[in-house]
Design a protein around this motif. Sequence first.
Motif, PDB file in Angstrom:
ATOM      1  N   VAL A   1      15.582  46.997  39.524  1.00 54.29           N
ATOM      2  CA  VAL A   1      14.385  47.810  39.733  1.00 54.29           C
ATOM      3  C   VAL A   1      14.628  49.261  39.336  1.00 54.29           C
ATOM      4  O   VAL A   1      13.759  49.895  38.712  1.00 54.29           O
ATOM      5  CB  VAL A   1      13.922  47.716  41.206  1.00 54.29           C
ATOM      6  N   ASP A   2      15.783  49.815  39.665  1.00 52.88           N
ATOM      7  CA  ASP A   2      16.077  51.203  39.290  1.00 52.88           C
ATOM      8  C   ASP A   2      16.043  51.390  37.779  1.00 52.88           C
ATOM      9  O   ASP A   2      15.551  52.408  37.276  1.00 52.88           O
ATOM     10  CB  ASP A   2      17.437  51.625  39.835  1.00 52.88           C
ATOM     11  N   ASP A   3      16.562  50.419  37.058  1.00 52.04           N
ATOM     12  CA  ASP A   3      16.526  50.503  35.600  1.00 52.04           C
ATOM     13  C   ASP A   3      15.105  50.365  35.072  1.00 52.04           C
ATOM     14  O   ASP A   3      14.735  50.999  34.070  1.00 52.04           O
ATOM     15  CB  ASP A   3      17.417  49.427  34.991  1.00 52.04           C
ATOM     16  N   PHE A   4      14.324  49.535  35.712  1.00 51.73           N
ATOM     17  CA  PHE A   4      12.924  49.373  35.326  1.00 51.73           C
ATOM     18  C   PHE A   4      12.175  50.700  35.472  1.00 51.73           C
ATOM     19  O   PHE A   4      11.502  51.160  34.536  1.00 51.73           O
ATOM     20  CB  PHE A   4      12.271  48.294  36.198  1.00 51.73           C
ATOM     21  N   VAL A   5      12.306  51.341  36.627  1.00 52.43           N
ATOM     22  CA  VAL A   5      11.610  52.610  36.862  1.00 52.43           C
ATOM     23  C   VAL A   5      12.121  53.685  35.917  1.00 52.43           C
ATOM     24  O   VAL A   5      11.335  54.481  35.379  1.00 52.43           O
ATOM     25  CB  VAL A   5      11.757  53.046  38.334  1.00 52.43           C
ATOM     26  N   GLU A   6      13.421  53.703  35.680  1.00 50.57           N
ATOM     27  CA  GLU A   6      13.979  54.701  34.767  1.00 50.57           C
ATOM     28  C   GLU A   6      13.440  54.516  33.352  1.00 50.57           C
ATOM     29  O   GLU A   6      13.199  55.503  32.635  1.00 50.57           O
ATOM     30  CB  GLU A   6      15.503  54.607  34.758  1.00 50.57           C
TER      31      GLU A   6
ATOM     32  N   LEU B   1      10.519  53.631  32.501  1.00 49.47           N
ATOM     33  CA  LEU B   1       9.193  54.255  32.468  1.00 49.47           C
ATOM     34  C   LEU B   1       9.322  55.768  32.350  1.00 49.47           C
ATOM     35  O   LEU B   1       8.600  56.416  31.578  1.00 49.47           O
ATOM     36  CB  LEU B   1       8.406  53.898  33.732  1.00 49.47           C
ATOM     37  N   LYS B   2      10.246  56.331  33.132  1.00 46.67           N
ATOM     38  CA  LYS B   2      10.443  57.778  33.111  1.00 46.67           C
ATOM     39  C   LYS B   2      10.899  58.251  31.730  1.00 46.67           C
ATOM     40  O   LYS B   2      10.423  59.283  31.236  1.00 46.67           O
ATOM     41  CB  LYS B   2      11.460  58.184  34.173  1.00 46.67           C
ATOM     42  N   VAL B   3      11.814  57.518  31.106  1.00 52.11           N
ATOM     43  CA  VAL B   3      12.323  57.902  29.791  1.00 52.11           C
ATOM     44  C   VAL B   3      11.195  57.951  28.769  1.00 52.11           C
ATOM     45  O   VAL B   3      11.084  58.902  27.974  1.00 52.11           O
ATOM     46  CB  VAL B   3      13.435  56.933  29.349  1.00 52.11           C
ATOM     47  N   LEU B   4      10.335  56.929  28.778  1.00 51.59           N
ATOM     48  CA  LEU B   4       9.254  56.894  27.796  1.00 51.59           C
ATOM     49  C   LEU B   4       8.204  57.964  28.072  1.00 51.59           C
ATOM     50  O   LEU B   4       7.762  58.665  27.146  1.00 51.59           O
ATOM     51  CB  LEU B   4       8.602  55.506  27.783  1.00 51.59           C
ATOM     52  N   VAL B   5       7.804  58.105  29.319  1.00 51.06           N
ATOM     53  CA  VAL B   5       6.752  59.079  29.638  1.00 51.06           C
ATOM     54  C   VAL B   5       7.247  60.504  29.419  1.00 51.06           C
ATOM     55  O   VAL B   5       6.486  61.380  28.992  1.00 51.06           O
ATOM     56  CB  VAL B   5       6.244  58.878  31.079  1.00 51.06           C
TER      57      VAL B   5
END
Length: 365
Positions: free
Chosen positions: A113-118, A120-124
Amino acid sequence: MTLSYTRTTNPSPVSPAEREQILANPGFGTHMTDHMVTATWRVDEGWTGAELAPYGDITISPAASVLHYAQEIFEGLKAYRHEDGSVWTFRPEKNGERLIASARRMALPELPVDDFVESLKVLVEADEAWVPAFGDGEKSLYLRPFMYGSAAFLGLRPSSEVKYSVIASPAASIFTGGPKPVTLWVAENFARAGAGGTGAAKCGGNYASALAGQIEGAQNGCDQAVFLDSATHTYVDELGGMNVFFVMKDGTLVTPELTGTILPGITRMSVLELAHEFDLTPVERKVEIAEWKDGVASGEILEVFACGTAAIITPIGELRWAGGGSAPSTAGESGGEVTRGLRERLLSMQQGRSEDTYGWMTRLV
């Protein structure tokens, strides 16, 4: 986290002028941002090669397992600009947990999950300029993470190589002039999913299987189709891409229980938790299609609505089926009082116009 990202900036991004023109009228899922996130899993290596790269076509072998055995899953979220310029998304950890559940069902590797959220942050962070301005109606940046089997092998087995990616697309409200009650067709000849199948996984096959029912509904003047259980064709499951709720006269807020054939929606989960704010008791149980038809006619059902990431909450009006139809189940042009209230509660929280008392929002930038 297990992934560390390299970053390659797009050398030919969309010009600011063209981007502003797109943001003025983005539609839904039509225009893509300048970058994408990618990572690769291999059976003997795990997750590696995390990268922010220019958005572009994917090269894939004609023998890739996704093309022959449909081994793929995806998620959908929205990123909203708040008044101070920051960018937030709604309950992304729940989408990450659901991606893991889908991966388990489809024999794909789990992404933490942490990698999933990260991701999103990287792209946005890279494509922040694509996030619509605060106060610009219901516009948002739609985020689409997805995963697919990429190993080239014509044999039925879990793919030994898997690709993960995130792309983004600016999105306007799917409603023109505000939400209007939709007319639904009861798809009695088609099932979206069956017991023991993939109904609870967010995979493309579930949506493909809903298309025939939607086409049949359109041929009968309906906006969407609602699907019944595959065993008895008696109980309500969901729409092709949204969960269903009933506001009852007795003060309960009812939605079909999760049986393995219904997608556990993040908006569905949130509506159940918000029910107490509207003095309603949330109830998850089986709902017969006959109860829907009779309940609207008798007044036991006061409002019906559907919910999902794209539409947030959509009022449901008339229900039609082969040889019949019901009176509208929702009064007013924008839905009943509860439907409107829940929709505004969710949207105002997502847009940062009201306090997030649940800790549901996550800052991306």
